[in-house]
Design a protein around this motif. Structure first.
Motif, mmCIF file in Angstrom:
data_model
loop_
_atom_site.group_PDB
_atom_site.id
_atom_site.type_symbol
_atom_site.label_atom_id
_atom_site.label_comp_id
_atom_site.label_asym_id
_atom_site.label_seq_id
_atom_site.Cartn_x
_atom_site.Cartn_y
_atom_site.Cartn_z
ATOM 1 N N TYR A 35 0.723 -1.196 0.015
ATOM 2 C CA TYR A 35 0.152 -0.011 0.042
ATOM 3 C C TYR A 35 0.833 1.098 0.143
ATOM 4 O O TYR A 35 0.627 2.194 -0.636
ATOM 5 N N ALA A 87 0.549 3.529 -2.973
ATOM 6 C CA ALA A 87 -0.720 4.463 -2.901
ATOM 7 C C ALA A 87 -1.016 5.670 -3.936
ATOM 8 O O ALA A 87 -1.615 5.471 -4.840
ATOM 9 N N LEU A 130 -5.246 -2.643 -2.673
ATOM 10 C CA LEU A 130 -5.918 -1.840 -1.782
ATOM 11 C C LEU A 130 -5.505 -0.176 -1.960
ATOM 12 O O LEU A 130 -6.393 0.694 -1.943
ATOM 13 N N SER A 131 -4.326 -0.085 -2.559
ATOM 14 C CA SER A 131 -3.822 1.294 -2.820
ATOM 15 C C SER A 131 -4.872 1.797 -4.003
ATOM 16 O O SER A 131 -5.050 3.101 -3.931
ATOM 17 N N SER A 136 -8.128 2.629 -2.849
ATOM 18 C CA SER A 136 -7.798 3.922 -2.122
ATOM 19 C C SER A 136 -8.033 5.245 -3.007
ATOM 20 O O SER A 136 -8.839 5.987 -2.835
ATOM 21 N N ASN A 137 -7.044 5.071 -4.081
ATOM 22 C CA ASN A 137 -7.098 6.018 -5.136
ATOM 23 C C ASN A 137 -8.555 6.248 -5.597
ATOM 24 O O ASN A 137 -9.107 7.524 -5.873
ATOM 25 N N PHE A 163 -11.131 8.253 -2.819
ATOM 26 C CA PHE A 163 -10.718 9.473 -2.398
ATOM 27 C C PHE A 163 -10.678 10.487 -3.661
ATOM 28 O O PHE A 163 -10.387 11.461 -3.102
ATOM 29 N N MET A 217 -5.406 9.409 0.900
ATOM 30 C CA MET A 217 -4.667 8.196 0.416
ATOM 31 C C MET A 217 -3.728 7.917 1.187
ATOM 32 O O MET A 217 -3.516 6.343 1.338
ATOM 33 N N ALA A 245 -4.680 6.897 5.076
ATOM 34 C CA ALA A 245 -5.572 5.714 5.101
ATOM 35 C C ALA A 245 -4.924 4.327 5.570
ATOM 36 O O ALA A 245 -5.307 3.300 6.195
#
Length: 520
Positions: free
Chosen positions: A47, A51, A206-207, A210-211, A214, A226, A229
């Motif tokens: 991550y 990220a 997961l990264s 996240s991108n 958000f 990002m 998190a």
């Protein structure tokens, strides 16, 4: 008549006991829990390194990148200006802080260099603080690095946070497989030592989630969240790691026999196995102590100069890590857009779909490796892997040599290139990808395991950097076909090296390795 009746009853009652004695002991699940918890550090690594640090196109267009999920298997990203990616995080960072494309490229690529610092320090730290506290320290780096970046007010603070996270990457690459190898019984060591690879996949995925999650927020907030998190789970994971036991081999090395015995009782399949493992560990520690006394101290590295067996093991680790990267996996992953575009794939939508295919192929192949490594062994998987890589690289080079710039057969060339790249990714991920880390962590002698793993990781990162930074110049000089023929030759050499120099280690205890490689 009583004896005649009683005899068959006794015989019948003895059958379940005999069957139970003959059946293999139940697998102990506790080492799996410990290895999972230690390997979850790799989620943070995946991550933190991915990220919001993918480069963006200068025109700020959201172009599809064949790397977006390809990067999942790689631990460190080297980003170059020519490759456009889909992530919009840098767009927000650039708008908020005025960070240029060139600065983002340096910010992304520098983590490979920073990870060398962590890799070289991790062995020394784990030998002194212990494996468990080193994992806690690793989580600390992954907490501090993203936190600094999320609060950054300028480029210098971003680079400082990246430096801290990069050190964490180096630590994680070393300590996760070492701890998993030392805590596991021989029956499941291959499986448990492969767990970090799966969690790296999870962290990178997961990264990207996240991108996406958000990206709709205001510019000044989106990219910061990002990064942030990844901070919260780090705290809980570090606390969870403190509930894990220390490595029994490290405890024995420090003379804490009683504690080592307690850990072995909890992590072995049977009490007899625990006793046997403890005795083997103590024999190795005693031998190491006597060698240190004779040589007047000087640490484990003095044995590299004085003992051929130790030199052989270290040479195997370094060579295996060299071949893992030198055969071109990062070139295929990082420069996927160039490779597939040169083969005739021009649709960004298609490239984005191929990301999913490559990502699924990698994850599936790692799972296959995890399932088979303790059943068929390391050596067959490594040989099949390097053999498959050689064949697929030869095929990929032949695609470019046969079709070249011909546009009439573009669809055929593109289809063949995609199929061969998938085959290459699968071959890498089912063998040398995860097993280079497994094999390296289990053959190093106890007194050299932490520091030796660090040196091996440094070799891996250096070669990765060299391969990715030379690929464009390489195919420019000898053509795309020539570049992949060169990688095929390296993969073939790795097959010969594995066949000639790597004995099977499946089912052996770590202490057995000392006898196998004559490092005792």
């Amino acid at each position: 008549m009583a004896p005649d009746v009683e005899a068959p009853l006794l015989a019948a009652s003895s059958k379940p006991a005999a069957a139970a004695a003959a059946s293999p002991p139940r697998r102990n699940k506790y080492p799996f829990f410990c290895a999972v918890l230690a390997s979850m550090t790799s989620v943070l690594m995946g991550y933190s390194t991915h990220a919001p640090t993918h480069e963006h196109h200068r025109s700020h267009l959201r172009l599809a990148s064949p790397r977006a999920i390809d990067d999942v298997f790689e631990l460190v990203v080297l980003v170059f200006a020519d490759v456009a990616v889909t992530s919009g995080a840098q767009i927000f960072m650039a708008e908020d802080l005025g960070v240029s494309d060139a600065q983002i490229e340096v910010l992304s690529g520098a983590i490979n260099i920073y990870s060398l610092v962590g890799a070289l320090l991790a062995g020394w730290t784990s030998d002194r603080l212990g494996r468990r506290l080193t994992i806690v320290l690793t989580n600390g780096f992954f907490l501090a690095g993203p936190l600094v970046m999320s609060l950054a007010g300028g480029y210098a603070a971003l680079m400082a946070g990246r430096f801290v996270a990069g050190i964490g990457v180096g630590y994680a690459l070393v300590i996760a497989p070492v701890y998993a190898a030392e805590i596991s019984p021989a029956s499941s060591r291959g499986l448990l030592s492969s767990l970090p690879e799966i969690f790296i996949n999870g962290g990178v995925m997961l990264s990207y989630v996240s991108n996406l999650a958000f990206s709709g927020l205001p510019v000044h907030l989106s990219w910061r969240l990002m990064f942030a998190a990844g901070v919260v789970p780090t705290v809980f994971l570090a606390a969870g790691v403190l509930t894990m036991p220390e490595s029994p081999r490290w405890l024995a090395m420090k003379g804490r026999r009683g504690e080592a015995r307690v850990v072995l009782d909890r992590t072995s399949d049977t009490p007899a196995e625990a006793e046997q493992r403890l005795q083997e560990i103590e024999d190795v520690v005693a031998a190491a102590g006597s060698v240190a006394g004779v040589s007047g101290g000087g640490g484990a590295w003095k044995e590299v100069a004085t003992k051929p067996g130790v030199r052989r093991v270290l040479a195997i680790v370094l060579t295996l890590q060299f071949f893992q990267q030198a055969s071109g996996i990062d070139s295929v992953v990082l420069y996927g857009p160039r490779v597939l575009a040169a083969a005739g794939v021009t649709s960004n939508t298609l490239l984005l779909g191929l990301n999913v295919v490559f990502g699924v192929a990698k994850a599936s192949s790692i799972l296959v490796a995890m399932a088979l490594t303790d059943r068929v062994g390391r050596r067959p998987l490594l040989l099949a892997s390097t053999g498959g890589m050689t064949a697929s690289l030869l095929a990929l080079g032949s695609v470019f040599a046969a079709f070249g710039g011909a546009r009439d057969d573009a669809a055929l060339a593109a289809g063949a290139a995609v199929a061969v790249v998938v085959a290459f990714v699968c071959a890498f991920s089912v063998g040398i990808g995860p097993l280079a880390w497994v094999y390296s962590s289990e053959i190093l002698p106890l007194r050299l395991r932490g520091q030796g793993a660090g040196v091996g990781t440094a070799m891996n990162r250096v070669v990765s950097g060299v391969v990715t930074m030379t690929f464009i110049s390489l195919y420019g000089a000898i053509t795309m076909a020539g570049a992949f023929y060169l990688y095929a030759a390296i993969a073939a050499t790795s097959f010969v090296f594995i066949y000639a120099c790597l004995p099977e280690t499946r089912g052996r205890s770590l202490e057995d390795m000392e006898e196998l490689f004559h490092t005792k």
